[in-house]
Design an enzyme around this catalytic site. Structure first.
Site, PDB file in Angstrom:
ATOM      1  N   HIS A   1       6.475  21.752  79.856  1.00  0.00           N
ATOM      2  CA  HIS A   1       6.899  21.941  81.251  1.00  0.00           C
ATOM      3  C   HIS A   1       5.984  21.077  82.120  1.00  0.00           C
ATOM      4  CE1 HIS A   1       9.682  25.077  80.141  1.00  0.00           C
ATOM      5  NE2 HIS A   1       8.729  25.669  79.445  1.00  0.00           N
TER       6      HIS A   1
ATOM      7  N   GLU B   1       2.812  31.777  73.224  1.00  0.00           N
ATOM      8  CA  GLU B   1       1.878  31.890  74.346  1.00  0.00           C
ATOM      9  C   GLU B   1       0.735  32.869  74.096  1.00  0.00           C
ATOM     10  OE1 GLU B   1       4.283  32.620  77.825  1.00  0.00           O
ATOM     11  OE2 GLU B   1       5.459  30.809  77.516  1.00  0.00           O
TER      12      GLU B   1
ATOM     13  N   ASP C   1      10.961  20.018  80.378  1.00  0.00           N
ATOM     14  CA  ASP C   1      11.525  19.713  81.697  1.00  0.00           C
ATOM     15  C   ASP C   1      10.408  19.089  82.515  1.00  0.00           C
ATOM     16  OD1 ASP C   1       9.994  21.999  82.479  1.00  0.00           O
ATOM     17  OD2 ASP C   1      11.755  23.279  82.395  1.00  0.00           O
TER      18      ASP C   1
ATOM     19  N   ASN D   1       3.948  28.556  69.375  1.00  0.00           N
ATOM     20  CA  ASN D   1       4.476  27.836  70.531  1.00  0.00           C
ATOM     21  C   ASN D   1       3.661  28.186  71.774  1.00  0.00           C
ATOM     22  OD1 ASN D   1       6.718  26.174  71.590  1.00  0.00           O
ATOM     23  ND2 ASN D   1       7.363  28.032  72.678  1.00  0.00           N
TER      24      ASN D   1
ATOM     25  N   GLU E   1      10.407  22.824  74.962  1.00  0.00           N
ATOM     26  CA  GLU E   1      11.023  23.352  76.188  1.00  0.00           C
ATOM     27  C   GLU E   1      10.920  22.335  77.330  1.00  0.00           C
ATOM     28  OE1 GLU E   1       9.524  27.264  77.197  1.00  0.00           O
ATOM     29  OE2 GLU E   1       9.327  27.830  75.084  1.00  0.00           O
TER      30      GLU E   1
END
Length: 383
Positions: A291, A212, A321, A253, A319
């Site tokens: 996400h 990030e 979802d 990432n 990651e």
């Protein structure tokens, strides 16, 4: 998910929302890496660097050591026991390395998590146990007990491991965020990575070396690392990781990399990674966290292709979802990776909905009773 300490932090968040809306890109609210109430957003730049130096003494307080792999390192692909009912088995049969999941000791020792991961997933990513506040909360004193548990469990069960994360502005101890000297911070960063990545040398398939580092407009995010070292902290971190674990794939990432034309993808990740690779920074892969909001899955193919065109050897969804967990969204992301040669795998951020950082959005593949949801079965059917 946020735990704001002051109005300045709120202003930073609102400015990022304005940027994202103005650009028309898909944007997911900043989420503090999925841990409620643990991260603090720091908006005050550290003081001007001084010339003092600090010697860091590295000690290890964990009483356990990682299990020796029965094989030779992490191997080429994950493993799962669910046969025809395992999305990992079927995904690997199509040439990918893993369909993985985020977990940690607390999850692996509760409910049906371990059994489901053994059967259905071929890779594990630690939710929190490898982050800086969990491993070196006090300078020079390392605690690896929970990370060791995860690694030992993964090796025993023949799972690949994605290490997460070596350098991140959040969940960072105050003794690190308060450093204002470039030489000191360089050594602290190098020592931390040497200790952690070195401990698991040969057992980690890939490391999220930096996490990030971009704003929504593609500029570099302010952090103690960027404020004190500038962009050089990227090369420092990747060089240290390569030295500590030469065979691991090294990733950068980030989140909101979900639209091919979004500035965080184009101006941010792609342009910077091209530049850094050309300068000799050993970046092997880009991780797109994934996400997603409902309906965003359809953009995944173009977004992953854009990231892959940066010059990295591989990309991954790290990651995943999705709000509502619609079958169409999950199948679209699965197909996006499946149809891109450089995409090696997908990781979902948790097993069942109640354990998600977005629990109210029911974003995962298993329900509260550990039963596979429609999206899980849709992925199986698509594979």
């Amino acid at each position: 998910m946020l735990n704001f300490k002051n109005l300045a932090a709120v202003a930073v968040l609102l400015s990022n929302i304005d940027i994202a809306q103005a650009q028309g890109g898909a944007w997911t609210q900043y989420y503090s890496q999925c841990v409620p109430g643990t991260a603090v957003i720091t908006t005050t730049a550290p003081p001007t660097p001084t010339t003092s130096k600090l010697t860091t003494l590295i000690t290890t307080t964990s009483t356990s050591t990682p299990t020796t792999s029965p094989g030779t390192g992490p191997g080429d692909a994950g493993s799962s026991t669910g046969g025809a009912n395992s999305i990992d088995v079927k995904f690997r049969a199509r040439g990918k390395k893993y369909f993985g999941v985020a977990t940690d000791q607390g999850r692996l020792t509760a409910g049906s998590n371990a059994a489901i991961i053994q059967a259905d997933f071929g890779q594990v990513t630690p939710e929190n146990s490898m982050k800086w506040d969990a491993t070196e909360n006090t300078q020079g004193s390392f605690t690896f007990s929970q990370a060791d548990y995860l690694v030992n469990w993964a090796v025993t069960n023949k799972k690949l491991i994605r290490g997460h994360t070596l350098c991140w502005h959040s969940q960072l101890p105050s003794w690190v965020s308060n450093i204002n000297n470039a030489a000191t911070l360089t050594k602290v960063l190098q020592d931390h990575i040497a200790a952690e990545a070195g401990r698991y040398k040969g057992k980690i398939y890939a490391w999220d070396v930096v996490n990030e580092v971009f704003n929504e407009d593609g500029s570099m995010r302010p952090s103690v690392f960027f404020n004190v070292l500038g962009e050089s902290f990227i090369s420092i971190a990747f060089a240290a990781a390569r030295a500590a674990d030469p065979t691991a794939k090294l990733y950068i990432n980030d989140y909101n990399l979900d639209s091919a034309t979004y500035a965080k993808v184009t101006t941010g990740m792609v342009n910077h990674v091209k530049k850094w690779i050309a300068a000799g920074v050993p970046i092997d892969g880009i991780g797109s966290q994934g996400h997603l909001q409902a309906g965003q899955g359809s953009a995944a193919a173009a977004a992953l292709a854009a990231l892959a065109a940066s010059g990295v050897s591989e990309v991954a969804v790290t990651e995943l979802d999705i709000v509502g967990a619609a079958s169409s969204d999950y199948v679209a992301v699965t197909n996006a990776c499946l149809n891109l040669a450089k995409c090696v795998g997908i990781t979902v951020w948790g097993v069942r909905d109640p354990d998600s950082w977005r629990a109210s959005n029911t974003p995962l593949l298993f329900d509260a009773n550990y039963a596979p949801k429609a999206a899980y079965n849709a992925i199986l059917a698509a594979l």
